[in-house]
Design a protein around this motif. Structure first.
Motif, PDB file in Angstrom:
ATOM      1  N   VAL A 181      36.002  26.492  31.584  1.00 29.77           N
ATOM      2  CA  VAL A 181      34.674  27.099  31.661  1.00 29.77           C
ATOM      3  C   VAL A 181      34.355  27.491  33.106  1.00 29.77           C
ATOM      4  CG1 VAL A 181      32.198  26.676  31.417  1.00 29.77           C
ATOM      5  CG2 VAL A 181      33.768  25.915  29.634  1.00 29.77           C
ATOM      6  N   GLU A 182      34.646  26.595  34.047  1.00 28.47           N
ATOM      7  CA  GLU A 182      34.396  26.885  35.458  1.00 28.47           C
ATOM      8  C   GLU A 182      35.237  28.065  35.937  1.00 28.47           C
ATOM      9  OE1 GLU A 182      35.157  23.333  37.592  1.00 28.47           O
ATOM     10  OE2 GLU A 182      33.501  22.206  36.693  1.00 28.47           O
ATOM     11  N   THR A 183      36.516  28.106  35.512  1.00 26.07           N
ATOM     12  CA  THR A 183      37.405  29.198  35.923  1.00 26.07           C
ATOM     13  C   THR A 183      36.919  30.545  35.408  1.00 26.07           C
ATOM     14  OG1 THR A 183      39.325  27.724  35.978  1.00 26.07           O
ATOM     15  CG2 THR A 183      39.765  30.085  35.803  1.00 26.07           C
ATOM     16  N   LEU A 184      36.546  30.592  34.135  1.00 22.45           N
ATOM     17  CA  LEU A 184      36.077  31.851  33.543  1.00 22.45           C
ATOM     18  C   LEU A 184      34.752  32.283  34.153  1.00 22.45           C
ATOM     19  CD1 LEU A 184      36.963  31.288  29.775  1.00 22.45           C
ATOM     20  CD2 LEU A 184      38.098  32.807  31.393  1.00 22.45           C
ATOM     21  N   THR A 185      33.901  31.322  34.483  1.00 23.50           N
ATOM     22  CA  THR A 185      32.615  31.664  35.111  1.00 23.50           C
ATOM     23  C   THR A 185      32.836  32.284  36.477  1.00 23.50           C
ATOM     24  OG1 THR A 185      31.497  29.861  33.929  1.00 23.50           O
ATOM     25  CG2 THR A 185      30.403  30.741  35.885  1.00 23.50           C
ATOM     26  N   ARG A 186      33.748  31.699  37.267  1.00 26.77           N
ATOM     27  CA  ARG A 186      34.056  32.270  38.588  1.00 26.77           C
ATOM     28  C   ARG A 186      34.680  33.654  38.445  1.00 26.77           C
ATOM     29  NH1 ARG A 186      35.991  26.993  39.722  1.00 26.77           N
ATOM     30  NH2 ARG A 186      38.129  27.743  39.438  1.00 26.77           N
ATOM     31  N   LEU A 187      35.581  33.802  37.478  1.00 25.40           N
ATOM     32  CA  LEU A 187      36.229  35.100  37.249  1.00 25.40           C
ATOM     33  C   LEU A 187      35.191  36.161  36.895  1.00 25.40           C
ATOM     34  CD1 LEU A 187      38.778  36.840  36.778  1.00 25.40           C
ATOM     35  CD2 LEU A 187      38.775  36.033  34.418  1.00 25.40           C
ATOM     36  N   ALA A 188      34.256  35.811  36.008  1.00 25.80           N
ATOM     37  CA  ALA A 188      33.231  36.768  35.585  1.00 25.80           C
ATOM     38  C   ALA A 188      32.403  37.240  36.769  1.00 25.80           C
ATOM     39  CB  ALA A 188      32.332  36.131  34.523  1.00 25.80           C
ATOM     40  N   ARG A 189      31.991  36.317  37.618  1.00 25.43           N
ATOM     41  CA  ARG A 189      31.150  36.681  38.763  1.00 25.43           C
ATOM     42  C   ARG A 189      31.919  37.506  39.794  1.00 25.43           C
ATOM     43  NH1 ARG A 189      28.342  30.669  39.097  1.00 25.43           N
ATOM     44  NH2 ARG A 189      26.910  30.998  37.335  1.00 25.43           N
ATOM     45  N   ARG A 190      33.211  37.164  39.982  1.00 22.07           N
ATOM     46  CA  ARG A 190      34.009  37.930  40.948  1.00 22.07           C
ATOM     47  C   ARG A 190      34.226  39.367  40.467  1.00 22.07           C
ATOM     48  NH1 ARG A 190      39.253  38.971  41.336  1.00 22.07           N
ATOM     49  NH2 ARG A 190      39.822  37.511  39.688  1.00 22.07           N
ATOM     50  N   LEU A 191      34.529  39.528  39.187  1.00 23.63           N
ATOM     51  CA  LEU A 191      34.732  40.870  38.649  1.00 23.63           C
ATOM     52  C   LEU A 191      33.418  41.649  38.600  1.00 23.63           C
ATOM     53  CD1 LEU A 191      37.287  40.184  35.774  1.00 23.63           C
ATOM     54  CD2 LEU A 191      37.717  41.090  38.051  1.00 23.63           C
ATOM     55  N   ALA A 192      32.302  40.944  38.406  1.00 23.99           N
ATOM     56  CA  ALA A 192      31.001  41.616  38.421  1.00 23.99           C
ATOM     57  C   ALA A 192      30.734  42.198  39.808  1.00 23.99           C
ATOM     58  CB  ALA A 192      29.892  40.637  38.040  1.00 23.99           C
ATOM     59  N   ASP A 193      31.088  41.463  40.864  1.00 28.77           N
ATOM     60  CA  ASP A 193      30.934  41.976  42.234  1.00 28.77           C
ATOM     61  C   ASP A 193      31.817  43.208  42.447  1.00 28.77           C
ATOM     62  OD1 ASP A 193      29.138  39.998  42.885  1.00 28.77           O
ATOM     63  OD2 ASP A 193      30.646  38.650  43.713  1.00 28.77           O
ATOM     64  N   LYS A 194      33.015  43.182  41.865  1.00 28.00           N
ATOM     65  CA  LYS A 194      33.926  44.323  41.979  1.00 28.00           C
ATOM     66  C   LYS A 194      33.332  45.557  41.309  1.00 28.00           C
ATOM     67  CE  LYS A 194      38.652  45.750  40.840  1.00 28.00           C
ATOM     68  NZ  LYS A 194      39.943  45.315  40.203  1.00 28.00           N
ATOM     69  N   VAL A 195      32.720  45.360  40.142  1.00 27.51           N
ATOM     70  CA  VAL A 195      32.092  46.475  39.425  1.00 27.51           C
ATOM     71  C   VAL A 195      30.930  47.039  40.235  1.00 27.51           C
ATOM     72  CG1 VAL A 195      30.756  47.084  37.369  1.00 27.51           C
ATOM     73  CG2 VAL A 195      32.792  45.659  37.153  1.00 27.51           C
ATOM     74  N   LYS A 196      30.143  46.164  40.857  1.00 27.44           N
ATOM     75  CA  LYS A 196      29.000  46.614  41.651  1.00 27.44           C
ATOM     76  C   LYS A 196      29.450  47.458  42.852  1.00 27.44           C
ATOM     77  CE  LYS A 196      26.357  42.458  40.500  1.00 27.44           C
ATOM     78  NZ  LYS A 196      25.839  41.178  41.023  1.00 27.44           N
ATOM     79  N   LYS A 197      30.577  47.101  43.446  1.00 32.52           N
ATOM     80  CA  LYS A 197      31.067  47.824  44.620  1.00 32.52           C
ATOM     81  C   LYS A 197      31.714  49.158  44.247  1.00 32.52           C
ATOM     82  CE  LYS A 197      31.858  43.644  47.369  1.00 32.52           C
ATOM     83  NZ  LYS A 197      32.875  42.776  48.015  1.00 32.52           N
ATOM     84  N   SER A 198      32.509  49.151  43.182  1.00 31.36           N
ATOM     85  CA  SER A 198      33.260  50.358  42.818  1.00 31.36           C
ATOM     86  C   SER A 198      32.506  51.260  41.844  1.00 31.36           C
ATOM     87  CB  SER A 198      34.602  49.966  42.189  1.00 31.36           C
ATOM     88  OG  SER A 198      34.401  49.318  40.942  1.00 31.36           O
ATOM     89  N   GLY A 199      31.592  50.685  41.080  1.00 32.83           N
ATOM     90  CA  GLY A 199      30.888  51.464  40.062  1.00 32.83           C
ATOM     91  C   GLY A 199      31.710  51.692  38.805  1.00 32.83           C
ATOM     92  N   GLU A 200      32.938  51.183  38.765  1.00 30.54           N
ATOM     93  CA  GLU A 200      33.823  51.381  37.619  1.00 30.54           C
ATOM     94  C   GLU A 200      33.846  50.133  36.743  1.00 30.54           C
ATOM     95  OE1 GLU A 200      37.626  52.443  39.075  1.00 30.54           O
ATOM     96  OE2 GLU A 200      36.973  54.338  39.975  1.00 30.54           O
ATOM     97  N   ARG A 201      33.896  50.337  35.427  1.00 27.88           N
ATOM     98  CA  ARG A 201      33.912  49.219  34.482  1.00 27.88           C
ATOM     99  C   ARG A 201      35.241  48.479  34.573  1.00 27.88           C
ATOM    100  NH1 ARG A 201      35.060  50.733  28.669  1.00 27.88           N
ATOM    101  NH2 ARG A 201      32.932  50.023  28.272  1.00 27.88           N
ATOM    102  N   VAL A 202      35.229  47.216  34.256  1.00 27.58           N
ATOM    103  CA  VAL A 202      36.426  46.386  34.304  1.00 27.58           C
ATOM    104  C   VAL A 202      36.611  45.725  32.941  1.00 27.58           C
ATOM    105  CG1 VAL A 202      37.481  44.323  35.287  1.00 27.58           C
ATOM    106  CG2 VAL A 202      36.282  45.921  36.773  1.00 27.58           C
ATOM    107  N   ALA A 203      37.825  45.829  32.397  1.00 25.61           N
ATOM    108  CA  ALA A 203      38.145  45.209  31.111  1.00 25.61           C
ATOM    109  C   ALA A 203      38.990  43.961  31.355  1.00 25.61           C
ATOM    110  CB  ALA A 203      38.902  46.191  30.218  1.00 25.61           C
ATOM    111  N   LEU A 204      38.581  42.838  30.770  1.00 18.02           N
ATOM    112  CA  LEU A 204      39.321  41.603  30.890  1.00 18.02           C
ATOM    113  C   LEU A 204      40.407  41.553  29.824  1.00 18.02           C
ATOM    114  CD1 LEU A 204      36.382  41.045  32.132  1.00 18.02           C
ATOM    115  CD2 LEU A 204      36.961  38.634  31.871  1.00 18.02           C
ATOM    116  N   GLU A 205      41.293  40.590  29.946  1.00 20.67           N
ATOM    117  CA  GLU A 205      42.353  40.443  28.959  1.00 20.67           C
ATOM    118  C   GLU A 205      41.778  39.865  27.665  1.00 20.67           C
ATOM    119  OE1 GLU A 205      43.827  36.088  30.594  1.00 20.67           O
ATOM    120  OE2 GLU A 205      45.077  37.847  30.857  1.00 20.67           O
ATOM    121  N   PRO A 206      42.465  40.030  26.541  1.00 19.92           N
ATOM    122  CA  PRO A 206      41.954  39.514  25.258  1.00 19.92           C
ATOM    123  C   PRO A 206      41.671  38.018  25.325  1.00 19.92           C
ATOM    124  CG  PRO A 206      43.794  40.994  24.880  1.00 19.92           C
ATOM    125  CD  PRO A 206      43.727  40.783  26.368  1.00 19.92           C
TER     126      PRO A 206
END
Length: 310
Positions: free
Chosen positions: A247-272
């Motif tokens: 749970v902690e790992t996925l929460t950190r991953l979600a927040r890190r990728l959210a920051d990436k989306v905010k900077k690039s403006g491009e959507r990010v798809a996670l693995e299944p």
């Protein structure tokens, strides 16, 4: 420094996955092998390799050199533009200027028409997307209500025979795998949940990639526990507190990728992911005012997408 932690069937596969996500070459990163891949038991319970890939810091001298080169090119471009304008002013005649003007006007009209068409198309797409999103939200609400209703109606009970059957099944699995595992049993009589916490050496083989082996083991244990019982018991299996750490790992991953989306403006798809892990991603970002999450695809390839809010 930017870094990712990736897994794969081999160290090289995990490194290539990390390079693809970071969009860098091999010589631009430092690689730390966290865990080597291990083969499983009769094709099951294998352990993937895990690596940490970190983008190397750019030296101050390199940044200054790049900046200086950009400034020089910018100045050269400005001089070239000034010379072109001077030549046009000297050589231009009224008729040529008029023809050029007419051509520019035509081009501008065409560009304006294309822009209007593109805007209309995007408007239609935005409306369709909004409708799809609304429908998806309604379906999600219906699904949540149905799931809550099912939980309310489903009756769980702590049954000693079922618990004993589950423990015996797990002990046979561990004996066949030739591993020494200590089991702790925790019983919650309120919801009829029995949790087996497993401890021992090299427990990674019981977890598998993203907990897939652990989920399969839990599923089979529940089948055995409830096979000959009229009262249903819910068995949860955890290895070295993996589920809390996941749970902690996925929460950190979600927040890190959210920051990436905010900077690039491009959507990010996670693995299944399975429904439980997708819910963790949604919950981690539900309070973010700049990004939104949605699930796309069909099981077993259904995944979460993070994008900017419209």
């Amino acid at each position: 420094m930017a870094f990712v932690i990736k897994t794969g069937k081999s160290v090289e596969e995990a490194i290539n996955s990390a390079l693809s996500e970071l969009n860098v070459s091999r010589d631009e990163v430092e690689v730390e092998v966290i865990k080597e891949a291990k083969s499983g038991f009769f094709g099951f319970f294998g352990s993937d390799a895990e690596v940490r890939v970190t983008v190397k810091e750019v030296k101050k001298e390199e940044v200054e050199a790049i900046t200086e080169t950009v400034e020089v090119k910018k100045e050269e471009k400005t001089v070239e533009e000034a010379l072109d304008e001077a030549k046009l002013a000297i050589k231009g005649v009224a008729s040529a200027a008029a023809a050029t003007l007419d051509k520019k006007v035509s081009e501008l009209k065409e560009d304006a028409k294309l822009a209007a068409d593109d805007l209309a198309k995007k408007t239609v797409e935005a409306k369709d997307k909004a409708v799809d999103s609304a429908i998806g939200t309604l379906e999600s609400i219906k699904s949540d209500k149905a799931e809550k209703k099912e939980v309310r109606e489903r009756k769980y009970a702590v049954n000693d025979e079922s618990i004993a059957a589950a423990r015996e099944f797990l002990q046979k699995i561990f004996k066949a795998m030739h591993i020494d595992v200590q089991m702790e049993k925790f019983v919650n009589k309120n919801d009829g949940t029995v949790t087996f916490k497993l401890h021992g050496d090299d427990m990674g083989i019981l977890i598998g990639k993203h907990g897939q082996t652990l989920d399969s083991l839990q599923y089979l244990t529940n089948l055995v526990a409830n096979k000959n019982s009229n009262e249903r018991v819910r068995v949860v299996i955890d290895v070295e507190d993996y589920r809390d750490r996941r749970v902690e790992t996925l929460t950190r991953l979600a927040r890190r990728l959210a920051d990436k989306v905010k900077k690039s403006g491009e959507r990010v798809a996670l693995e299944p992911m399975n429904p439980h892990e997708r819910k963790i991603i949604h919950m981690a970002l539900q309070g973010d005012r700049r990004v939104t999450t949605l699930s796309e695809g069909d099981d077993p390839n259904r995944h979460v997408v993070i994008e900017l809010k419209k």
